[in-house]
Design a protein around this motif. Structure first.
Motif, short mmCIF file in Angstrom:
data_model
loop_
_atom_site.label_atom_id
_atom_site.label_comp_id
_atom_site.label_asym_id
_atom_site.label_seq_id
_atom_site.Cartn_x
_atom_site.Cartn_y
_atom_site.Cartn_z
N GLY A 1 0.81 -1.21 0.00
CA GLY A 1 0.00 0.00 0.00
C GLY A 1 0.84 1.26 0.00
N ALA A 2 0.37 2.27 0.71
CA ALA A 2 0.96 3.59 0.65
C ALA A 2 2.28 3.68 1.42
CB ALA A 2 -0.02 4.63 1.19
N VAL A 3 3.30 4.17 0.72
CA VAL A 3 4.60 4.50 1.31
C VAL A 3 4.91 5.90 0.84
CG1 VAL A 3 7.07 3.97 1.32
CG2 VAL A 3 5.40 2.10 1.39
N LEU A 4 4.89 6.87 1.76
CA LEU A 4 4.97 8.27 1.36
C LEU A 4 5.52 9.13 2.49
CD1 LEU A 4 2.34 9.17 3.10
CD2 LEU A 4 1.07 8.63 1.05
N TRP A 5 5.55 10.42 2.26
CA TRP A 5 5.92 11.36 3.32
C TRP A 5 4.67 11.88 3.99
CZ3 TRP A 5 10.49 11.61 5.37
CH2 TRP A 5 11.64 11.39 4.61
N ASP A 6 4.66 11.88 5.31
CA ASP A 6 3.60 12.52 6.11
C ASP A 6 4.06 13.92 6.48
OD1 ASP A 6 1.67 10.58 6.20
OD2 ASP A 6 2.24 9.81 8.17
N VAL A 7 3.28 14.91 6.12
CA VAL A 7 3.51 16.29 6.58
C VAL A 7 2.40 16.60 7.58
CG1 VAL A 7 3.71 18.71 5.93
CG2 VAL A 7 4.59 16.93 4.40
N ILE A 8 2.75 16.68 8.86
CA ILE A 8 1.76 16.81 9.92
C ILE A 8 1.96 18.12 10.67
CG2 ILE A 8 0.68 15.71 11.91
CD1 ILE A 8 0.62 13.95 9.46
N GLY A 9 0.90 18.90 10.74
CA GLY A 9 0.90 20.11 11.55
C GLY A 9 0.12 19.84 12.83
N ARG B 1 7.87 16.51 8.95
CA ARG B 1 7.80 15.60 7.81
C ARG B 1 8.45 14.30 8.22
NH1 ARG B 1 10.72 15.69 1.85
NH2 ARG B 1 12.49 14.99 3.12
N ILE B 2 7.67 13.24 8.19
CA ILE B 2 8.16 11.94 8.62
C ILE B 2 7.68 10.87 7.63
CG2 ILE B 2 8.26 12.51 11.08
CD1 ILE B 2 5.53 11.18 11.40
N PRO B 3 8.38 9.73 7.56
CA PRO B 3 7.90 8.64 6.71
C PRO B 3 6.51 8.20 7.16
CG PRO B 3 10.17 8.25 7.37
CD PRO B 3 9.67 9.41 8.19
N GLY B 4 5.62 7.95 6.19
CA GLY B 4 4.27 7.57 6.54
C GLY B 4 3.56 6.83 5.43
N GLY B 5 2.23 6.84 5.50
CA GLY B 5 1.41 6.01 4.63
C GLY B 5 0.99 4.78 5.41
N VAL B 6 -0.19 4.27 5.15
CA VAL B 6 -0.71 3.15 5.94
C VAL B 6 0.24 1.96 5.94
CG1 VAL B 6 -2.59 1.49 6.17
CG2 VAL B 6 -3.11 3.87 5.63
N ALA B 7 0.65 1.52 4.76
CA ALA B 7 1.54 0.34 4.69
C ALA B 7 2.85 0.59 5.42
CB ALA B 7 1.80 -0.04 3.24
N LEU B 8 3.41 1.78 5.25
CA LEU B 8 4.68 2.08 5.91
C LEU B 8 4.51 2.25 7.41
CD1 LEU B 8 7.63 2.66 5.95
CD2 LEU B 8 7.21 4.95 5.01
N ASN B 9 3.42 2.88 7.84
CA ASN B 9 3.16 3.00 9.28
C ASN B 9 3.07 1.62 9.94
OD1 ASN B 9 3.08 5.79 9.27
ND2 ASN B 9 0.86 5.91 9.05
N VAL C 1 2.49 12.00 -1.03
CA VAL C 1 2.58 12.76 0.22
C VAL C 1 1.20 12.86 0.87
CG1 VAL C 1 2.25 14.98 -0.94
CG2 VAL C 1 3.40 14.91 1.29
N TYR C 2 1.18 12.86 2.19
CA TYR C 2 -0.05 13.01 2.97
C TYR C 2 0.13 14.23 3.88
CZ TYR C 2 -3.43 11.93 6.76
OH TYR C 2 -4.43 11.98 7.70
N MET C 3 -0.89 15.07 3.94
CA MET C 3 -0.81 16.28 4.75
C MET C 3 -2.00 16.32 5.71
SD MET C 3 -0.65 20.27 3.50
CE MET C 3 -2.20 20.15 2.62
N ALA C 4 -1.73 16.57 6.99
CA ALA C 4 -2.80 16.61 7.99
C ALA C 4 -2.57 17.74 8.97
CB ALA C 4 -2.88 15.28 8.74
N VAL C 5 -3.66 18.22 9.55
CA VAL C 5 -3.63 19.23 10.61
C VAL C 5 -4.37 18.66 11.81
CG1 VAL C 5 -4.32 21.54 11.31
CG2 VAL C 5 -3.54 21.14 8.97
N GLU C 6 -3.70 18.65 12.95
CA GLU C 6 -4.28 18.12 14.17
C GLU C 6 -4.26 19.18 15.26
OE1 GLU C 6 -2.13 14.68 15.30
OE2 GLU C 6 -2.63 13.53 13.49
N GLY C 7 -5.37 19.26 16.00
CA GLY C 7 -5.45 20.17 17.14
C GLY C 7 -5.70 19.40 18.41
#
Length: 288
Positions: free
Chosen positions: A9-17, A35-43, A94-100
């Motif tokens: 599955g997904a192997v990508l960069w996670d950009v998380i704020g 920015r960290i390694p991410g994606g469902v398969a990689l996680n 790449v995956y980008m997310a914002v968390e509060g």
């Protein structure tokens, strides 16, 4: 090294704020962006490696600077990367997310390269005709490819572990609901989408999926009861209550911990307990 887990599955960069502030639409607050390694398969692979397994990755990574850096990062983490499809035409996803403080606010998954690569990522399986270990499959693949895997005789008796990439992609897993050898890992919302009806709790959701012909269903519900319905019956576990500091990747950590526990010989009840504990530790921000 010899792998004992295939992660497809997904192997990508996670950009998380992330911010400690409560956020709403239009919020502009201080925080940290990583920015960290991410994606469902990689996680799943990274967490499984932390639990002592040796995963190999089946995905696509571009032959760009971002891709070279990502493959190098995976290798440093002890993951096997020689099964990755490296594309000259597709850029690294790449995956980008914002968390509060109130959880995930918004996210965008740019996994177009994975979808474009299609079944090319599965080509290493031709060199593994006798594979008997678990296979972690994520829902970022296209609906057509997932449907093909669900009906492919080559996967009919494998230890197939399947997870949606997000609630928005949960319905891609409908072909697996009647799979006699697959284990589906979903949250309560995703279970409702798969069953086309809201579910009261994890127990009813897991048992309803099991009744559809699925080998095993594992349903989580945040801090509430988690359930695993399989051939031996249904087991449940209440997760430990913690202060939530992050959410992206929690489900992947849960799945990896569950796979690793069973690979080490844990019972269904013990594996569910370990998975819940791993997810609680993860969302609290502690190391696992």
């Amino acid at each position: 090294m010899t792998p004992d887990l295939l992660c497809i599955g997904a192997v990508l960069w996670d950009v998380i704020g992330r911010s400690n502030a409560y956020m709403e639409r239009g919020s502009d607050v201080p925080g940290r962006i990583t920015r960290i390694p991410g994606g469902v398969a990689l996680n799943i692979a990274m967490a499984a490696r932390a639990y002592g397994m040796t995963p190999t990755l089946l995905s696509v990574v571009g032959r760009d600077a971002e891709g070279d850096a990502l493959v190098a990062a995976c290798a440093r983490l002890g993951l096997l990367t020689d099964t990755l499809y490296r594309s000259d035409d597709l850029r690294t996803d790449v995956y980008m997310a914002v968390e509060g403080a109130n959880g995930l606010i918004a996210a965008i998954a740019d996994a177009h390269s994975l979808e474009a690569a299609g079944d090319k990522i599965l080509s290493p399986l031709a060199d593994m005709p006798d594979w008997s270990g678990p296979i972690a499959l994520d829902g970022n693949l296209t609906l057509d490819l997932l449907a093909r895997i669900a009906t492919d005789p080559a996967f009919a008796r494998t230890d197939l572990r399947v997870a949606p990439a997000s609630p928005g992609k949960a319905e891609r897993l409908i072909p697996f609901l009647s799979h006699a050898a697959a284990t589906l890992y979903v949250n309560l919302e995703e279970a409702g989408l798969l069953l086309h009806a809201p579910q009261a709790n994890a127990i009813t959701a897991a048992e309803a999926m099991r009744a559809r012909g699925l080998y095993r269903a594992i349903v989580t519900d945040g801090p509430r009861l988690a359930a695993c319905a399989g051939p031996g019956g249904t087991v449940t576990r209440h997760p430990r209550r913690v202060m939530v500091t992050r959410v992206t990747g929690a489900g992947d950590t849960f799945m990896a911990a569950h796979i690793a526990a069973e690979a080490s010989g844990a019972s269904s009840d013990a594996a569910l307990e370990r998975a819940c504990e791993a997810a609680a530790t993860y969302v609290s921000g502690d190391t696992y």
